[in-house]
Design a protein around this motif. Structure first.
Motif, short mmCIF file in Angstrom:
data_model
loop_
_atom_site.label_atom_id
_atom_site.label_comp_id
_atom_site.label_asym_id
_atom_site.label_seq_id
_atom_site.Cartn_x
_atom_site.Cartn_y
_atom_site.Cartn_z
N ASN A 23 -9.11 -12.39 6.95
CA ASN A 23 -8.16 -13.50 7.06
C ASN A 23 -7.39 -13.61 5.75
N VAL A 24 -6.10 -13.28 5.82
CA VAL A 24 -5.24 -13.34 4.63
C VAL A 24 -4.11 -14.30 4.96
N GLY A 25 -4.37 -15.58 4.74
CA GLY A 25 -3.37 -16.59 5.07
C GLY A 25 -3.55 -17.79 4.18
N MET A 26 -2.78 -18.81 4.47
CA MET A 26 -2.79 -19.98 3.59
C MET A 26 -4.21 -20.46 3.28
N GLY A 27 -4.62 -20.36 2.04
CA GLY A 27 -5.90 -20.92 1.62
C GLY A 27 -7.10 -20.02 1.80
N VAL B 26 0.86 -1.20 0.00
CA VAL B 26 0.00 0.00 0.00
C VAL B 26 0.89 1.24 0.00
N ASP B 27 0.25 2.40 -0.20
CA ASP B 27 1.00 3.65 -0.16
C ASP B 27 1.39 4.01 1.27
N ILE B 28 2.43 4.85 1.36
CA ILE B 28 2.85 5.36 2.68
C ILE B 28 1.65 6.10 3.28
N GLY B 29 1.32 5.78 4.51
CA GLY B 29 0.17 6.41 5.16
C GLY B 29 -1.07 5.54 5.15
N ASP B 30 -1.09 4.52 4.30
CA ASP B 30 -2.27 3.65 4.20
C ASP B 30 -2.10 2.35 4.97
N GLU B 31 -1.11 2.29 5.85
CA GLU B 31 -0.85 1.06 6.59
C GLU B 31 -2.05 0.68 7.47
N VAL B 32 -2.23 -0.62 7.68
CA VAL B 32 -3.33 -1.09 8.52
C VAL B 32 -2.76 -1.91 9.70
N VAL B 33 -3.65 -2.27 10.60
CA VAL B 33 -3.25 -3.01 11.81
C VAL B 33 -3.08 -4.49 11.47
N MET B 34 -1.99 -5.07 11.97
CA MET B 34 -1.73 -6.49 11.72
C MET B 34 -2.00 -7.28 12.99
N SER B 35 -3.08 -8.06 12.99
CA SER B 35 -3.29 -9.00 14.10
C SER B 35 -2.80 -10.36 13.63
N ASN B 36 -2.64 -11.26 14.54
CA ASN B 36 -1.94 -12.48 14.18
C ASN B 36 -2.46 -13.62 15.03
N ASP B 37 -3.19 -14.54 14.42
CA ASP B 37 -3.67 -15.67 15.21
C ASP B 37 -2.54 -16.69 15.35
N LYS C 22 -10.73 -0.94 1.85
CA LYS C 22 -10.41 -0.07 3.01
C LYS C 22 -10.59 -0.85 4.32
N ILE C 23 -10.04 -2.05 4.36
CA ILE C 23 -10.15 -2.86 5.58
C ILE C 23 -9.35 -2.21 6.71
N ASP C 24 -9.66 -2.62 7.95
CA ASP C 24 -9.01 -2.02 9.11
C ASP C 24 -7.74 -2.76 9.51
N GLY C 25 -7.62 -3.98 9.03
CA GLY C 25 -6.45 -4.77 9.37
C GLY C 25 -6.55 -6.14 8.76
N TYR C 26 -5.56 -6.96 9.01
CA TYR C 26 -5.64 -8.35 8.58
C TYR C 26 -4.66 -9.18 9.38
N ALA D 278 -23.47 -9.28 18.82
CA ALA D 278 -22.98 -10.05 19.97
C ALA D 278 -21.96 -9.28 20.80
N GLY D 279 -21.45 -8.17 20.24
CA GLY D 279 -20.49 -7.36 21.00
C GLY D 279 -19.04 -7.61 20.64
N GLY D 280 -18.79 -8.22 19.51
CA GLY D 280 -17.40 -8.45 19.07
C GLY D 280 -16.71 -7.13 18.79
N SER D 281 -15.40 -7.10 18.98
CA SER D 281 -14.69 -5.85 18.68
C SER D 281 -13.91 -5.93 17.37
N ILE D 282 -13.61 -7.12 16.89
CA ILE D 282 -12.97 -7.27 15.57
C ILE D 282 -13.59 -8.49 14.89
N TYR D 283 -13.93 -8.30 13.60
CA TYR D 283 -14.51 -9.41 12.83
C TYR D 283 -13.56 -9.77 11.69
N GLY D 284 -13.33 -11.08 11.52
CA GLY D 284 -12.42 -11.53 10.46
C GLY D 284 -13.10 -12.45 9.47
N PRO D 285 -13.48 -11.93 8.30
CA PRO D 285 -14.08 -12.82 7.30
C PRO D 285 -13.03 -13.72 6.65
#
Lengths: 344, 344, 92
Positions: free
Chosen positions: B309-313, B63-74, B340-344, B267-274
């Protein structure tokens, strides 16, 4: 109005420049370097390619698929997480480093010598759990042999007093002490299983420092024909702290990367690493153009693999403790694409 | 002749395609998924942008400089280097991950319940050494409660025997046990200092599995107003293994990401991962167009952060154990720039 | 190849590809190289035993195979060979 591109200064600051300003900086950078190092300027096609790399807002860029190069590292790991062996493991497993380097926190051959038995044990264990080539590295660091740290009179104190002959004699004495220590450490580390020895930041204390490295390399090569020997330079230009020292009949003071590489190859290195310093007051486009102009004659004539130093303050990378990824990737890609490097 | 560009298939293999072939795959991918998920295909502008990303030989893109998103990691770290807390430190310090996750190798809430005291101690130590948010994660994994692993009749055995009522009753019983276990583990982890709880691969066993995740999420939200609760899905479509289960009066079977997100928000979730699965026989261009088409309606109604969810498969990343960086970087950039996702 | 032979990159990639029986472009492809690594026992990313399992060589085990496949002397391998396995169980 011309679009603004986010880019960096040599101190790491994020700035906005137009494509025309970036192009002008690339041209000024190559011109300044060509004049200073007496080499040819980059061609128009090369500057066009650099413009493409730098006139982009992308957070990251990379070489094309298939153009990957070898990544070697001086001093792997922060030594803050787990053990030093863990550092090597995660460089291999997470960062995919192609070669690994165990190092003592006091990164000079003189202090490493004092703890060599312990270092050997760690190296031996590290070899069991890593697969990538694993070596040992430190700096020649000639200054450590002077008073008050070492036994030799301090030439930085003698020179301002005009005692030039004594200053030169002190440096010549230190050269032999440093070369002995480097050879000692290399011998001990070969016993512990290393694939290579790295003389990092060679020439930091000037021509005598570089001479110590070359003399040590020559002796190590004679004793260990199959050992990898990597040399990384401290700066683009060998300072003439002594001024009259020679290796193989060539005066060392004032050598640029092309001639540094030739002497290093002659001494017996398998990998040579030029270091070209960053000007913090200029943009990274200017700095990369300058870096490539200075390194190009060396890469064209190289008889051994060239791993350009691409880190904080060298190789077009900003002089900042946290070099931004957008700057390091541009500098790395530019160097690989233009110089056809063997590694970084 | 039109030049050929190195790109990937959904199984990770490197193939060469022309720009026209990539364009055709993008169009087919969006049309196919629009029809299947009953959503709008991507606009021409979006397809053009995807073509720019995918019709490139670059090893890496971003992405462009400034467009970085949050990286969570299961499931942070491999557990092979040092200890589990070091894994988290390495991901924080070396890989720059924004949210790290402590996990047990048997990655299910049922398995963790039995050694939750040990897990809590590890969490406490991790919290002392890490600065990033540290969450605890596992799968709901409803199948664990059925015979022979658990006490409940196995609905996968009952259904082929047409014992539909018994199969449904078994799933409802398992769902209640699972909700209890997720709460049990989460309570201990909150006591140990966890910043968040991750229910990963939710819905893997179908609608009852998803219902357990949603129910546990709502209970945790009532108990812990500030706890991070991330729900990552198992796939694009909630399978109707039960078929009649509802949450807030809405039938869960057959839900696509937009409706999954509405449920997680309720349900009150704070982050959703399709999670959108990969078709290994199609190109990554085809797969990314499909994934973005399916997730786009969810982004339009999102009130909480969405970490695709951006991972194997899943998420346009090939199904192979070493997902190539050229494919992962293209998928990540495409999601960030188009959705314009918030993270992955 | 660079470290012990001082081989420049293009030559090194060609040499390695030849020894592994793959194309130079295959070296850039982790999907191809995973199979090659497993088949020849060259090691790789461990990742909880899901990628490289206990039957696959790791660490110095893999280095033995790399030295053999690439036909280069590897110092630690030679030293390991000299030190380990001097006596078989029956001799102890």
């Amino acid at each position: 109005m011309e679009a603004k591109i986010r880019t960096r200064m040599g101190d790491g600051a994020l700035v906005e420049m137009t494509p025309a300003q970036i192009r002008a900086d690339l041209e000024a950078g190559t011109l300044a370097a060509a004049k200073r190092s007496k080499s040819a300027e980059l061609t128009s096609a090369e500057l066009d390619h650099l413009s493409e790399i730098f006139c982009s807002n992308s957070r990251f860029t990379g070489v094309d698929i298939g153009d990957e190069v070898v990544l070697s590292y001086d001093g792997c790991g922060s030594q803050d997480l787990g053990t030093r062996i863990n550092d090597l493991q995660y460089y291999e497993q997470y960062l995919c480093a192609d070669s690994l380097e165990l190092y003592h926190h006091d990164y000079s051959y003189k202090p490493a010598k004092a703890v060599m038995a312990f270092e050997q044990d760690v190296m031996r264990q590290a070899q069991f759990v890593t697969t990538a080539p694993l070596g040992y590295g430190a700096m020649p660091d000639l200054g450590l042999y002077t008073v008050p740290d070492g036994p030799v009179p301090n030439w930085s104190q003698l020179l301002p007093l005009g005692r030039i002959a004594e200053s030169r004699a002190a440096q010549e004495e230190a050269v032999e002490l440093a070369a002995d220590d480097i050879v000692y450490v290399a011998d001990e580390m070969v016993e512990a299983g290393i694939e290579f020895i790295d003389l990092d930041t060679a020439g930091a204390a000037g021509d005598a420092d570089f001479l110590a490295a070359l003399k040590a390399i020559e002796r190590i090569r004679a004793r260990h024909p199959d050992l990898g020997i990597q040399i990384g330079m401290a700066g683009e230009f060998v300072l003439g702290m002594h001024g009259e020292l020679e290796y193989d009949g060539v005066r060392l003071a004032g050598l640029w990367p092309l001639d540094q590489m030739k002497l290093a190859a002659k001494a017996g290195v398998t990998i040579y690493g030029p270091a070209i310093n960053t000007n913090t007051g200029k943009s990274i486009a200017w700095n990369v153009a300058r870096t490539l102009t200075i390194a190009k004659p060396c890469c064209e004539a190289a008889t051994v693999p060239v791993h350009l130093n691409g880190g904080m303050g060298v190789g077009g990378v900003p002089m900042h403790v946290l070099p931004a990824g957008d700057a390091t990737c541009r500098a790395s890609r530019a160097a690989v694409d233009i110089l056809r490097l063997d590694g970084l | 002749m039109e030049p050929r560009i190195a790109t990937r298939m959904g199984d990770g293999s490197l193939v060469e395609m022309t720009r026209s072939e990539i364009k055709a795959d993008l169009e087919e991918g969006t049309q196919q998924s629009a029809k299947r998920a009953k959503v709008d295909p991507l606009t021409q502008d979006e397809l053009d942008h995807l073509l720019d990303i995918y019709a490139s030989s670059a090893r890496f893109t971003a992405v462009d400089i400034g467009d970085e998103v949050v990286m969570s990691n299961d499931g942070t770290g491999t557990k092979h280097i040092g200890n589990r807390v070091q894994d988290l430190q390495t991901y924080e310090q070396v890989l720059g991950i924004d949210i790290v996750e402590l996990w047990q190798i048997d990655y299910s809430y049922k398995a963790i319940k039995t050694n939750v005291a040990h897990e809590g101690q590890a969490m406490k130590i991790a919290q002392m050494l890490c600065t990033n948010p540290v969450q605890y994660g596992a799968m709901p994994d409803l199948g664990r409660y059925s015979k022979p692993d658990g006490p409940i009749d196995n609905w996968s055995e009952l259904l082929p025997l047409m014992k539909v009522d018994e199969a449904r009753a078994a799933q409802i019983e398992a769902c209640a046990m699972l909700v209890e276990d997720i709460n049990f583990v989460a309570d201990h982890m909150v006591e140990a200092g966890a910043d968040g709880i991750d229910m990963d691969t939710t819905g893997a066993a179908g609608d009852a599995d998803f219902l357990a995740g949603l129910t546990a999420c709502r209970m945790l939200r009532e108990k812990y107003p500030f706890l991070g609760i991330e729900i990552g899905m198992a796939s694009e479509f909630v399978l109707g293994m039960h078929g009649q289960l509802e949450f807030d009066g809405e039938r869960l079977a057959g839900m696509w990401p937009k409706d999954q997100l509405r449920m997680v928000q309720a349900a009150g979730g704070s982050i959703y991962g399709p999670a959108v699965n990969i078709n290994t026989g199609k190109s990554t261009a085809w797969n990314i167009a499909r994934a973005i088409t399916i997730i786009k309606p969810a982004m339009e109604i999102a009130e909480i952060p969405v970490h695709v969810n951006v991972g194997m498969g899943v998420g346009g990343v090939p199904t192979c154990v070493y997902p190539p960086a050229d494919a992962t970087s293209r998928a990540s950039k495409a999601f960030v720039e188009i959705l314009k996702i918030d993270g992955y | 190849m660079q470290i012990t032979r001082g081989m420049r990159l293009t030559e090194a990639k060609t040499y390695v590809a030849g020894k592994l029986g793959v194309s130079v472009l295959d070296l850039s492809d982790p999907t191809v190289m995973l199979d090659v690594r497993k088949e020849l026992g060259l090691g790789g990313i461990l990742e909880s035993g899901e990628i490289t399992d206990i039957d696959d060589p790791m660490g110095i085990e893999a280095k033995f195979n790399i030295a053999a496949v690439l036909d280069v002397p590897v110092n630690c391998v030679e030293r390991f060979r000299a030190k380990a396995g001097r006596r078989r169980p029956a001799q102890i």
